[in-house]
Motif scaffolding. Structure first.
Motif, PDB file in Angstrom:
ATOM      1  N   ASP A 199      51.721 -22.710  63.421  1.00 56.51           N
ATOM      2  CA  ASP A 199      50.332 -22.622  63.898  1.00 56.51           C
ATOM      3  C   ASP A 199      49.428 -21.933  62.881  1.00 56.51           C
ATOM      4  O   ASP A 199      48.265 -22.300  62.730  1.00 56.51           O
ATOM      5  CB  ASP A 199      50.275 -21.879  65.245  1.00 56.51           C
ATOM      6  N   THR A 200      49.973 -20.937  62.190  1.00 58.56           N
ATOM      7  CA  THR A 200      49.180 -20.233  61.172  1.00 58.56           C
ATOM      8  C   THR A 200      48.836 -21.190  60.032  1.00 58.56           C
ATOM      9  O   THR A 200      47.685 -21.301  59.615  1.00 58.56           O
ATOM     10  CB  THR A 200      49.981 -19.031  60.612  1.00 58.56           C
ATOM     11  N   ASN A 211      46.156 -24.097  60.235  1.00 59.19           N
ATOM     12  CA  ASN A 211      44.736 -23.799  59.965  1.00 59.19           C
ATOM     13  C   ASN A 211      44.334 -24.145  58.539  1.00 59.19           C
ATOM     14  O   ASN A 211      43.164 -24.310  58.235  1.00 59.19           O
ATOM     15  CB  ASN A 211      44.450 -22.306  60.183  1.00 59.19           C
ATOM     16  N   LYS A 227      46.777 -32.955  62.586  1.00 56.18           N
ATOM     17  CA  LYS A 227      47.116 -31.608  62.125  1.00 56.18           C
ATOM     18  C   LYS A 227      48.477 -31.551  61.436  1.00 56.18           C
ATOM     19  O   LYS A 227      49.341 -32.399  61.658  1.00 56.18           O
ATOM     20  CB  LYS A 227      47.142 -30.647  63.325  1.00 56.18           C
TER      21      LYS A 227
END
Ligand code: KG4
Ligand code: ZN
Length: 334
Positions: A37-38, A41, A178
């Motif tokens: 998740d980090t 970004n 993503k």
């Protein structure tokens, strides 16, 4: 014979993972802390952030694993760690941690190649059957390997440019999905049809692969359509890309099954989590009466259990590493 419990550590990329694996086949405990998740970004793994997060979390991951196993480091017979290939800073966090444990608790240290770890993910639950063909398909590698025994490897072919996982990730990015792209392409592809005509990568009689032409053609197609103001049917494009990428693996695997007459096939690496790929390769194997061993989903992407499984044959052979072990960003299976 006494049970052998190996405490294994994996920090080569963006997962901090520690496991205890019994006799190379049974996972006593496994913890995987993902930083996904980090990095999402930033659209990909940022090496400096990855190593810092490994350093912050590794002690906690060890504690959690020991708690789950109801064991201490003292109870383990060896410490295994991934030393290559991967991000240098990330690898070093795991290696230094492993060396401290080996020194303080006076345990032998075992160095494991990450890709061999992916192959040995197939040993969890059931020993490998030899001879076998191993298709290694990850974010950084695409290789077809013949194995005649534990740690007996012969490379039949490999990618001449990009890895298949890298192509999934880049195509995902260009259509606005993503990181990591693979699972997101798979999800989107399941809603689409194979309608876009994309170039066939390498259609020759070698066992080599190529993914850069396919990746570039998708990027060009998207850019051209956008310039013309045309809508892209993302589901169909994802499906067409996935189909073409998997077709390349099918062709080469089929060639190897035909030429070698080997009846055991294993797949290894993050891309092996792809369900469409698993079912297509199963069909090819069926055609040649070969068995296809698939790692459980949790053992497809980076995890320390596969490192413990790969460390076991080295423990049995007494192949231990010195305390001056260093990380190597690049190394080959064979
Ligand atoms: O083995 P891995 O976790 O890390 C490396 O050693 O590289 O593989 C990561 C790669 C990424 O490129 C990711 O997009 C891909 O595996 N991947 C997938 C799927 N799950 C992960 N590719 C296609 N379909 C998936 N379901
Ligand atoms: Zn990996």
């Amino acid at each position: 014979m006494k049970d052998i419990n190996i405490l294994s550590i994996e920090t080569s990329c963006d997962e901090t993972s520690i496991a205890i694996v019994k006799n190379g086949v049974e996972v006593v405990a496994l913890t995987i802390l993902t930083q996904m998740d980090t990095h999402a970004n930033f659209g990909g793994v940022v090496p400096e952030i990855a190593s810092r997060m490994h350093a912050e979390n590794i002690t906690m991951v060890l504690e959690e694993t020991l708690n789950k196993a109801k064991m201490t480091v003292e109870d383990c017979d060896a410490i295994a760690v991934t030393y290559s290939p991967g991000l240098l800073g990330s690898l070093l966090v795991g290696i230094e941690f492993a060396k401290v444990l080996a020194y303080v608790y006076n345990k032998p240290l075992i160095k494991v190649n990450h890709l061999i770890g992916h192959i040995y993910a197939n040993k969890i639950g059931d020993n490998l059957k030899f001879p076998c063909l191993a298709l290694v398909i990850s974010g950084g590698h695409t290789e077809l390997i013949k194995m005649t025994g534990d740690y007996e490897f012969e490379k039949l072919g490999e990618t001449q440019d990009d890895a298949i996982g890298e192509a999934f990730d880049k195509v995902a990015r260009v259509i606005g999905l993503k990181y990591p792209g693979g699972p997101n392409i798979e999800r989107l592809a399941s809603e689409g049809k194979d309608t876009y005509k994309l170039p066939i990568p390498v259609n020759d009689n070698t066992y080599n692969f190529s993914y850069s032409g396919l990746k570039s053609s998708v990027i060009n197609l998207v850019n051209n359509e956008r310039q013309r103001g045309n809508e892209i049917r993302k589901e169909d494009l994802a499906c067409s890309f996935q189909t073409t990428a998997v077709d390349e693996l099918k062709r080469k695997l089929e060639l190897a099954l035909k030429n070698t007459n080997i009846k055991n096939v294993i797949i290894a690496g993050g891309v092996s989590a792809n369900k469409y790929l698993r079912s297509e390769l199963a069909t090819i194997c069926q055609k040649y009466n070969a068995t296809l061993d698939l790692p459980e989903f949790i053992y497809c992407t980076d995890n320390a259990a596969m490192i413990g499984a790969a460390a076991y044959p080295l423990f049995i052979k007494g192949e231990f590493a010195d305390l001056d072990l260093n990380a190597e960003s690049n190394s080959q299976i064979c």
